[in-house]
Design a protein around this motif. Structure first.
Motif, PDB file in Angstrom:
ATOM      1  N   ILE A  23       0.807  -1.221   0.000  1.00  0.00           N
ATOM      2  CA  ILE A  23       0.000   0.000   0.000  1.00  0.00           C
ATOM      3  C   ILE A  23       0.840   1.271   0.000  1.00  0.00           C
ATOM      4  N   HIS A  24       2.157   1.129   0.092  1.00  0.00           N
ATOM      5  CA  HIS A  24       3.037   2.293   0.031  1.00  0.00           C
ATOM      6  C   HIS A  24       3.463   2.593  -1.403  1.00  0.00           C
ATOM      7  N   ASN A  25       3.055   1.739  -2.327  1.00  0.00           N
ATOM      8  CA  ASN A  25       3.408   1.864  -3.735  1.00  0.00           C
ATOM      9  C   ASN A  25       2.170   2.338  -4.504  1.00  0.00           C
ATOM     10  N   TYR A  26       2.287   3.475  -5.185  1.00  0.00           N
ATOM     11  CA  TYR A  26       1.146   4.047  -5.905  1.00  0.00           C
ATOM     12  C   TYR A  26       0.578   3.077  -6.943  1.00  0.00           C
ATOM     13  N   CYS A  27       1.390   2.206  -7.465  1.00  0.00           N
ATOM     14  CA  CYS A  27       0.941   1.243  -8.476  1.00  0.00           C
ATOM     15  C   CYS A  27      -0.045   0.217  -7.922  1.00  0.00           C
ATOM     16  N   VAL A  28      -0.204   0.172  -6.614  1.00  0.00           N
ATOM     17  CA  VAL A  28      -1.151  -0.769  -6.025  1.00  0.00           C
ATOM     18  C   VAL A  28      -2.569  -0.486  -6.527  1.00  0.00           C
ATOM     19  N   LEU A  29      -2.873   0.759  -6.844  1.00  0.00           N
ATOM     20  CA  LEU A  29      -4.206   1.095  -7.342  1.00  0.00           C
ATOM     21  C   LEU A  29      -4.464   0.423  -8.690  1.00  0.00           C
ATOM     22  N   ALA A  30      -3.505   0.514  -9.595  1.00  0.00           N
ATOM     23  CA  ALA A  30      -3.646  -0.139 -10.906  1.00  0.00           C
ATOM     24  C   ALA A  30      -3.674  -1.658 -10.743  1.00  0.00           C
ATOM     25  N   LYS A  31      -2.870  -2.186  -9.837  1.00  0.00           N
ATOM     26  CA  LYS A  31      -2.819  -3.626  -9.591  1.00  0.00           C
ATOM     27  C   LYS A  31      -4.185  -4.131  -9.123  1.00  0.00           C
ATOM     28  N   LEU A  32      -4.807  -3.409  -8.214  1.00  0.00           N
ATOM     29  CA  LEU A  32      -6.134  -3.798  -7.718  1.00  0.00           C
ATOM     30  C   LEU A  32      -7.189  -3.707  -8.816  1.00  0.00           C
ATOM     31  N   ARG A  33      -7.145  -2.633  -9.603  1.00  0.00           N
ATOM     32  CA  ARG A  33      -8.104  -2.475 -10.719  1.00  0.00           C
ATOM     33  C   ARG A  33      -7.971  -3.618 -11.709  1.00  0.00           C
ATOM     34  N   GLU A  67     -13.779 -18.795  -4.506  1.00  0.00           N
ATOM     35  CA  GLU A  67     -12.653 -18.193  -3.787  1.00  0.00           C
ATOM     36  C   GLU A  67     -12.098 -16.979  -4.526  1.00  0.00           C
ATOM     37  N   VAL A  68     -12.081 -17.051  -5.851  1.00  0.00           N
ATOM     38  CA  VAL A  68     -11.589 -15.924  -6.649  1.00  0.00           C
ATOM     39  C   VAL A  68     -12.566 -14.758  -6.543  1.00  0.00           C
ATOM     40  N   ASN A  69     -13.858 -15.050  -6.599  1.00  0.00           N
ATOM     41  CA  ASN A  69     -14.852 -13.986  -6.469  1.00  0.00           C
ATOM     42  C   ASN A  69     -14.760 -13.297  -5.111  1.00  0.00           C
ATOM     43  N   GLU A  70     -14.530 -14.075  -4.057  1.00  0.00           N
ATOM     44  CA  GLU A  70     -14.356 -13.497  -2.722  1.00  0.00           C
ATOM     45  C   GLU A  70     -13.116 -12.609  -2.667  1.00  0.00           C
ATOM     46  N   LEU A  71     -12.052 -13.074  -3.285  1.00  0.00           N
ATOM     47  CA  LEU A  71     -10.813 -12.298  -3.324  1.00  0.00           C
ATOM     48  C   LEU A  71     -11.007 -11.001  -4.116  1.00  0.00           C
ATOM     49  N   LYS A  72     -11.744 -11.079  -5.203  1.00  0.00           N
ATOM     50  CA  LYS A  72     -12.030  -9.878  -5.991  1.00  0.00           C
ATOM     51  C   LYS A  72     -12.858  -8.876  -5.190  1.00  0.00           C
ATOM     52  N   GLU A  73     -13.780  -9.364  -4.383  1.00  0.00           N
ATOM     53  CA  GLU A  73     -14.579  -8.472  -3.537  1.00  0.00           C
ATOM     54  C   GLU A  73     -13.706  -7.772  -2.500  1.00  0.00           C
ATOM     55  N   LYS A  74     -12.775  -8.505  -1.904  1.00  0.00           N
ATOM     56  CA  LYS A  74     -11.853  -7.897  -0.939  1.00  0.00           C
ATOM     57  C   LYS A  74     -10.973  -6.858  -1.633  1.00  0.00           C
ATOM     58  N   ALA A  75     -10.500  -7.187  -2.832  1.00  0.00           N
ATOM     59  CA  ALA A  75      -9.657  -6.253  -3.590  1.00  0.00           C
ATOM     60  C   ALA A  75     -10.453  -5.003  -3.950  1.00  0.00           C
ATOM     61  N   ARG A  76     -11.710  -5.180  -4.318  1.00  0.00           N
ATOM     62  CA  ARG A  76     -12.574  -4.034  -4.640  1.00  0.00           C
ATOM     63  C   ARG A  76     -12.773  -3.162  -3.399  1.00  0.00           C
ATOM     64  N   SER A  77     -12.957  -3.783  -2.254  1.00  0.00           N
ATOM     65  CA  SER A  77     -13.113  -3.037  -1.000  1.00  0.00           C
ATOM     66  C   SER A  77     -11.851  -2.242  -0.675  1.00  0.00           C
ATOM     67  N   LEU A  78     -10.709  -2.886  -0.821  1.00  0.00           N
ATOM     68  CA  LEU A  78      -9.445  -2.202  -0.551  1.00  0.00           C
ATOM     69  C   LEU A  78      -9.268  -1.009  -1.486  1.00  0.00           C
ATOM     70  N   TYR A  79      -9.562  -1.194  -2.740  1.00  0.00           N
ATOM     71  CA  TYR A  79      -9.450  -0.103  -3.717  1.00  0.00           C
ATOM     72  C   TYR A  79     -10.352   1.063  -3.314  1.00  0.00           C
ATOM     73  N   THR A  80     -11.585   0.751  -2.945  1.00  0.00           N
ATOM     74  CA  THR A  80     -12.533   1.797  -2.546  1.00  0.00           C
ATOM     75  C   THR A  80     -12.045   2.535  -1.312  1.00  0.00           C
ATOM     76  N   ILE A  81     -11.527   1.799  -0.349  1.00  0.00           N
ATOM     77  CA  ILE A  81     -11.008   2.437   0.860  1.00  0.00           C
ATOM     78  C   ILE A  81      -9.835   3.355   0.504  1.00  0.00           C
TER      79      ILE A  81
END
Length: 132
Positions: free
Chosen positions: A65-75, A88-102
């Protein structure tokens, strides 16, 4: 009167201590813990023998999260079209979407990105090995 004052002071200190321990985590701590949780879940998913073969085609998901590229990685991870049939992949995508939103909404002003090295998110740094 002195015992009453001491009792009130003690009560005030105990109340303050309870409130401090019940305080919600900071935005930074929430993002840090969620990114670690996602990274670990991704590692477990990749090493699981019972998961669909499409998991091998997923984009790498090492998060810093200290790397600005994390936003593109999550997208990129959330938008990846494969493995929709794997829960399991869908759950992981939901967590990634939540992190991006936060990151872009709630914590936008609280975070400082220390780098924008996108290659650093492709090859995770191994923790140092302790010698005994």
């Amino acid at each position: 009167k002195v015992p009453t004052m001491k009792m009130l002071l003690l009560l005030a200190l105990l109340s303050a201590a309870l409130l401090a321990s019940a305080a919600p985590p900071t935005c930074y701590l929430r993002v840090l813990s969620l990114s670690k949780e996602i990274t670990e879940s991704f590692k477990e998913l990749q090493t699981s023998k019972t998961v669909d073969a499409c998991v091998e085609t997923l984009p790498r998901l090492y998060l810093d999260i200290h790397n600005y590229c994390v936003l593109a990685k999550l997208r990129d991870f959330v938008a990846y079209p494969g493995c929709d049939r794997v829960a399991e992949v869908n759950e992981l995508k939901e967590k990634a979407r939540s992190l991006y939103t936060i990151l872009i909404s709630y914590c936008r002003r609280d975070l400082v990105f220390l780098t924008d090295d996108c290659n650093a998110l492709e090859i995770p740094i191994s923790p140092p090995v302790e010698h005994s």
